[in-house]
Write a protein that holds these residues in place. Structure first.
Motif, PDB file in Angstrom:
ATOM      1  N   VAL A   1      -6.373   7.082 -14.045  1.00  0.00           N
ATOM      2  CA  VAL A   1      -5.299   6.902 -13.031  1.00  0.00           C
ATOM      3  C   VAL A   1      -5.962   7.663 -11.830  1.00  0.00           C
ATOM      4  O   VAL A   1      -6.203   8.822 -11.719  1.00  0.00           O
ATOM      5  CB  VAL A   1      -4.218   7.760 -13.754  1.00  0.00           C
ATOM      6  CG1 VAL A   1      -3.005   7.744 -12.546  1.00  0.00           C
ATOM      7  CG2 VAL A   1      -3.700   7.223 -15.100  1.00  0.00           C
ATOM      8  N   PRO A   2      -5.888   6.748 -10.979  1.00  0.00           N
ATOM      9  CA  PRO A   2      -6.380   7.152  -9.489  1.00  0.00           C
ATOM     10  C   PRO A   2      -5.430   8.074  -8.875  1.00  0.00           C
ATOM     11  O   PRO A   2      -4.075   8.264  -9.163  1.00  0.00           O
ATOM     12  CB  PRO A   2      -6.183   5.990  -8.828  1.00  0.00           C
ATOM     13  CG  PRO A   2      -5.971   4.692  -9.481  1.00  0.00           C
ATOM     14  CD  PRO A   2      -5.324   5.291 -10.830  1.00  0.00           C
ATOM     15  N   THR A   3      -6.056   9.012  -8.139  1.00  0.00           N
ATOM     16  CA  THR A   3      -5.360  10.002  -7.250  1.00  0.00           C
ATOM     17  C   THR A   3      -5.032   9.602  -5.990  1.00  0.00           C
ATOM     18  O   THR A   3      -4.106  10.140  -5.141  1.00  0.00           O
ATOM     19  CB  THR A   3      -6.197  11.321  -7.399  1.00  0.00           C
ATOM     20  OG1 THR A   3      -7.324  11.083  -6.717  1.00  0.00           O
ATOM     21  CG2 THR A   3      -6.268  11.834  -8.543  1.00  0.00           C
ATOM     22  N   HIS A   4      -5.474   8.317  -5.474  1.00  0.00           N
ATOM     23  CA  HIS A   4      -5.276   7.983  -4.120  1.00  0.00           C
ATOM     24  C   HIS A   4      -3.541   7.552  -4.121  1.00  0.00           C
ATOM     25  O   HIS A   4      -3.237   6.943  -5.053  1.00  0.00           O
ATOM     26  CB  HIS A   4      -6.056   6.692  -3.927  1.00  0.00           C
ATOM     27  CG  HIS A   4      -7.512   6.814  -4.211  1.00  0.00           C
ATOM     28  ND1 HIS A   4      -8.321   7.654  -3.600  1.00  0.00           N
ATOM     29  CD2 HIS A   4      -8.174   6.203  -5.046  1.00  0.00           C
ATOM     30  CE1 HIS A   4      -9.610   7.644  -4.159  1.00  0.00           C
ATOM     31  NE2 HIS A   4      -9.555   6.794  -5.056  1.00  0.00           N
ATOM     32  N   PRO A   5      -3.395   7.712  -2.899  1.00  0.00           N
ATOM     33  CA  PRO A   5      -1.692   7.397  -2.472  1.00  0.00           C
ATOM     34  C   PRO A   5      -1.792   5.603  -2.616  1.00  0.00           C
ATOM     35  O   PRO A   5      -2.498   4.970  -2.324  1.00  0.00           O
ATOM     36  CB  PRO A   5      -1.410   7.953  -1.281  1.00  0.00           C
ATOM     37  CG  PRO A   5      -2.900   8.002  -0.419  1.00  0.00           C
ATOM     38  CD  PRO A   5      -3.845   8.066  -1.700  1.00  0.00           C
ATOM     39  N   GLN A   6      -0.379   5.339  -2.784  1.00  0.00           N
ATOM     40  CA  GLN A   6      -0.005   4.330  -2.579  1.00  0.00           C
ATOM     41  C   GLN A   6      -0.060   3.538  -1.176  1.00  0.00           C
ATOM     42  O   GLN A   6      -0.057   4.285  -0.314  1.00  0.00           O
ATOM     43  CB  GLN A   6       1.469   3.731  -3.063  1.00  0.00           C
ATOM     44  CG  GLN A   6       1.847   4.157  -4.519  1.00  0.00           C
ATOM     45  CD  GLN A   6       0.668   3.624  -5.719  1.00  0.00           C
ATOM     46  OE1 GLN A   6       0.819   2.465  -5.763  1.00  0.00           O
ATOM     47  NE2 GLN A   6       0.217   4.528  -6.290  1.00  0.00           N
ATOM     48  N   ASP A   7      -0.363   2.337  -1.008  1.00  0.00           N
ATOM     49  CA  ASP A   7      -0.487   1.638   0.454  1.00  0.00           C
ATOM     50  C   ASP A   7       0.465   0.375   0.494  1.00  0.00           C
ATOM     51  O   ASP A   7       0.091  -0.478  -0.033  1.00  0.00           O
ATOM     52  CB  ASP A   7      -1.960   1.125   0.610  1.00  0.00           C
ATOM     53  CG  ASP A   7      -2.454   1.037   1.955  1.00  0.00           C
ATOM     54  OD1 ASP A   7      -1.365   0.529   2.768  1.00  0.00           O
ATOM     55  OD2 ASP A   7      -3.546   0.687   2.399  1.00  0.00           O
ATOM     56  N   ALA A   8       1.483   0.774   1.391  1.00  0.00           N
ATOM     57  CA  ALA A   8       2.486  -0.356   1.642  1.00  0.00           C
ATOM     58  C   ALA A   8       2.070  -1.433   2.083  1.00  0.00           C
ATOM     59  O   ALA A   8       2.637  -2.680   2.000  1.00  0.00           O
ATOM     60  CB  ALA A   8       3.472   0.334   2.137  1.00  0.00           C
ATOM     61  N   LYS A   9       0.807  -1.333   2.639  1.00  0.00           N
ATOM     62  CA  LYS A   9       0.325  -2.804   3.452  1.00  0.00           C
ATOM     63  C   LYS A   9      -0.652  -3.567   2.666  1.00  0.00           C
ATOM     64  O   LYS A   9      -1.222  -4.409   3.239  1.00  0.00           O
ATOM     65  CB  LYS A   9      -0.422  -2.199   4.833  1.00  0.00           C
ATOM     66  CG  LYS A   9       0.799  -1.419   5.669  1.00  0.00           C
ATOM     67  CD  LYS A   9       0.016  -1.394   7.204  1.00  0.00           C
ATOM     68  CE  LYS A   9       1.050  -0.650   7.975  1.00  0.00           C
ATOM     69  NZ  LYS A   9       0.479  -0.396   9.406  1.00  0.00           N
ATOM     70  N   LEU A  10      -1.247  -2.901   1.609  1.00  0.00           N
ATOM     71  CA  LEU A  10      -2.398  -3.438   0.738  1.00  0.00           C
ATOM     72  C   LEU A  10      -2.012  -4.577  -0.335  1.00  0.00           C
ATOM     73  O   LEU A  10      -0.970  -4.495  -1.082  1.00  0.00           O
ATOM     74  CB  LEU A  10      -3.120  -2.219  -0.146  1.00  0.00           C
ATOM     75  CG  LEU A  10      -4.152  -2.745  -1.035  1.00  0.00           C
ATOM     76  CD1 LEU A  10      -5.383  -3.373  -0.181  1.00  0.00           C
ATOM     77  CD2 LEU A  10      -4.487  -1.461  -1.715  1.00  0.00           C
ATOM     78  N   VAL A  11      -2.574  -5.672   0.128  1.00  0.00           N
ATOM     79  CA  VAL A  11      -2.531  -6.781  -0.916  1.00  0.00           C
ATOM     80  C   VAL A  11      -3.892  -6.949  -1.522  1.00  0.00           C
ATOM     81  O   VAL A  11      -4.814  -7.306  -0.969  1.00  0.00           O
ATOM     82  CB  VAL A  11      -2.170  -8.059  -0.012  1.00  0.00           C
ATOM     83  CG1 VAL A  11      -2.070  -9.476  -0.960  1.00  0.00           C
ATOM     84  CG2 VAL A  11      -0.744  -8.112   0.568  1.00  0.00           C
ATOM     85  N   ALA A  12      -3.906  -6.812  -3.046  1.00  0.00           N
ATOM     86  CA  ALA A  12      -4.775  -6.736  -3.753  1.00  0.00           C
ATOM     87  C   ALA A  12      -4.970  -8.198  -4.162  1.00  0.00           C
ATOM     88  O   ALA A  12      -4.037  -8.885  -4.702  1.00  0.00           O
ATOM     89  CB  ALA A  12      -4.717  -6.125  -5.184  1.00  0.00           C
ATOM     90  N   VAL A  13      -6.329  -8.598  -4.126  1.00  0.00           N
ATOM     91  CA  VAL A  13      -6.496 -10.286  -4.734  1.00  0.00           C
ATOM     92  C   VAL A  13      -7.505 -10.182  -5.628  1.00  0.00           C
ATOM     93  O   VAL A  13      -8.328  -9.586  -5.870  1.00  0.00           O
ATOM     94  CB  VAL A  13      -7.273 -10.834  -3.184  1.00  0.00           C
ATOM     95  CG1 VAL A  13      -7.515 -12.301  -3.714  1.00  0.00           C
ATOM     96  CG2 VAL A  13      -6.277 -10.596  -1.943  1.00  0.00           C
ATOM     97  N   MET A  14      -6.976 -10.942  -6.807  1.00  0.00           N
ATOM     98  CA  MET A  14      -7.637 -11.207  -7.947  1.00  0.00           C
ATOM     99  C   MET A  14      -7.759 -12.432  -8.293  1.00  0.00           C
ATOM    100  O   MET A  14      -6.950 -13.407  -7.997  1.00  0.00           O
ATOM    101  CB  MET A  14      -6.750 -10.778  -9.085  1.00  0.00           C
ATOM    102  CG  MET A  14      -6.286  -9.327  -8.963  1.00  0.00           C
ATOM    103  SD  MET A  14      -7.694  -8.135  -9.238  1.00  0.00           S
ATOM    104  CE  MET A  14      -7.264  -7.045  -7.795  1.00  0.00           C
TER     105      MET A  14
END
Length: 255
Positions: A114-127
Motif C-alpha cells: 500500500v503506497p504511502t504517497h498522497p492522492q493527487d487530484a490532478k493525476l489521470v492514470a493511463v492503462m
C-alpha cells in the motif's frame, strides 16, 4: 459565496446528517480552524447552542454550517471529508475518487504494497497496451488532459519507483483521481488494471478502437470509441477532454 452545484449538494446532505449524529463541539472547533471558517461555526445562532442543549434542530444546523463552509471555499469539501474519515473511520483514508460515508470495505493487499504517497487530484492514470502503435493514442490522452488545464496523464512506464512494474502500476492507480483504460485488443493486463481501479473506487473512463473488445461485465458502462488515425485521435482528444472537464473540480459546478 460560491454556488453549490447539485452534485455537491447531494454530498452535503449525508455529511450534515453524519455530523448531527457524531460531531462534538471540539470537532466543530477543529474543523472551523482547519477550513478557515471558525467565524461561521462560532457565529451560527443555533449550531453550538443546539448541540449543548440536545435540541432537535442540531442536524439542520449542521447542514447549514457545512453548506456555508463549502460555499465559502469549494476546496473545503475535501477537507471536511478527509477530517471525517481521519477521525471517524477505522479503515484508514478513503482513496476512492468520490469518498462515501456509507458502508465501506477494508482489505490488505498481498501482491502489492500500500503506497504511502498522497492522492493527487490532478493525476489521470493511463492503462493501455504498450507498443509503437499506441504511441499516438497516449499523446492524444495527454493532450486531452492538457486541454482541461487541470489534469495531467501518466503511464507506468513514465515512472520507476519499484523493482516490479505491477507495484508501480498499483501505485499509479492508487494515487490517481481518474483512470483511463484502453480495452483495444482485449489486453489482459489492462483488464487486470481496470479491475484494480474499480475495486479502489476510482472513476474509470474506458476507451477502445473496437466495441467488441469491451468486456461483457462492464459493457453496460459508457465508453469512448476512436480510430487510430490522425482524425480519429484528434476526435479522441476532444471527446476525452470534454469528459474530463465534467470531472474537473474547478469546472464541474459550471458544467
Amino acid at each position: 459565496m460560491s454556488y453549490l452545484d447539485p452534485e455537491t449538494s447531494k454530498k452535503l446532505v449525508p455529511i450534515g446528517r453524519f455530523m448531527g449524529e457524531h460531531f462534538t463541539g471540539g470537532n466543530w472547533t477543529e474543523l472551523g480552524f482547519l477550513t478557515g471558517c471558525d467565524s461561521i461555526v462560532q457565529n451560527h445562532p443555533r449550531l453550538l447552542r443546539s448541540l449543548s442543549f440536545g435540541d432537535d434542530d442540531y442536524p439542520e444546523a449542521c447542514l447549514a454550517v457545512v453548506g456555508s463552509m463549502v460555499r465559502n471555499d469549494p476546496d473545503n469539501l475535501k477537507l471536511i471529508e478527509d477530517y471525517i474519515i481521519e477521525h471517524f473511520s477505522e479503515s484508514g483514508p478513503n482513496i476512492s475518487t468520490i469518498p462515501g460515508l456509507g458502508p465501506t470495505i477494508r482489505f490488505s493487499p498481498t501482491v502489492f504494497k500500500v503506497p504511502t504517497h498522497p492522492q493527487d487530484a490532478k493525476l489521470v492514470a493511463v492503462m493501455m497496451p504498450f507498443g509503437p502503435s499506441f504511441a499516438g493514442v497516449y499523446e492524444a490522452i495527454k493532450s486531452a488532459c492538457s486541454q482541461t488545464q487541470w489534469f495531467y496523464a501518466q503511464r507506468a512506464d513514465d515512472i520507476w519507483k519499484d523493482t516490479t512494474i505491477i507495484q508501480d502500476v498499483f501505485d499509479l492507480i492508487f494515487r490517481s483521481q481518474i483512470v483511463v483504460c484502453d480495452y483495444t485488443g482485449r489486453n489482459p493486463n489492462v483488464f487486470y488494471e481496470a479491475g484494480i481501479a474499480h475495486t479502489l473506487g476510482k472513476t474509470v473512463i474506458p476507451i477502445t478502437q473496437n466495441s467488441a473488445d469491451v468486456p461483457s461485465d462492464v459493457m453496460h458502462h459508457r465508453y469512448l470509441t476512436y480510430l487510430n488515425n490522425g482524425e480519429g485521435l484528434n476526435h479522441l482528444t476532444l471527446t476525452l477532454a470534454q469528459r474530463l472537464r465534467t470531472l474537473d473540480p474547478t469546472l464541474a459546478q459550471f458544467a
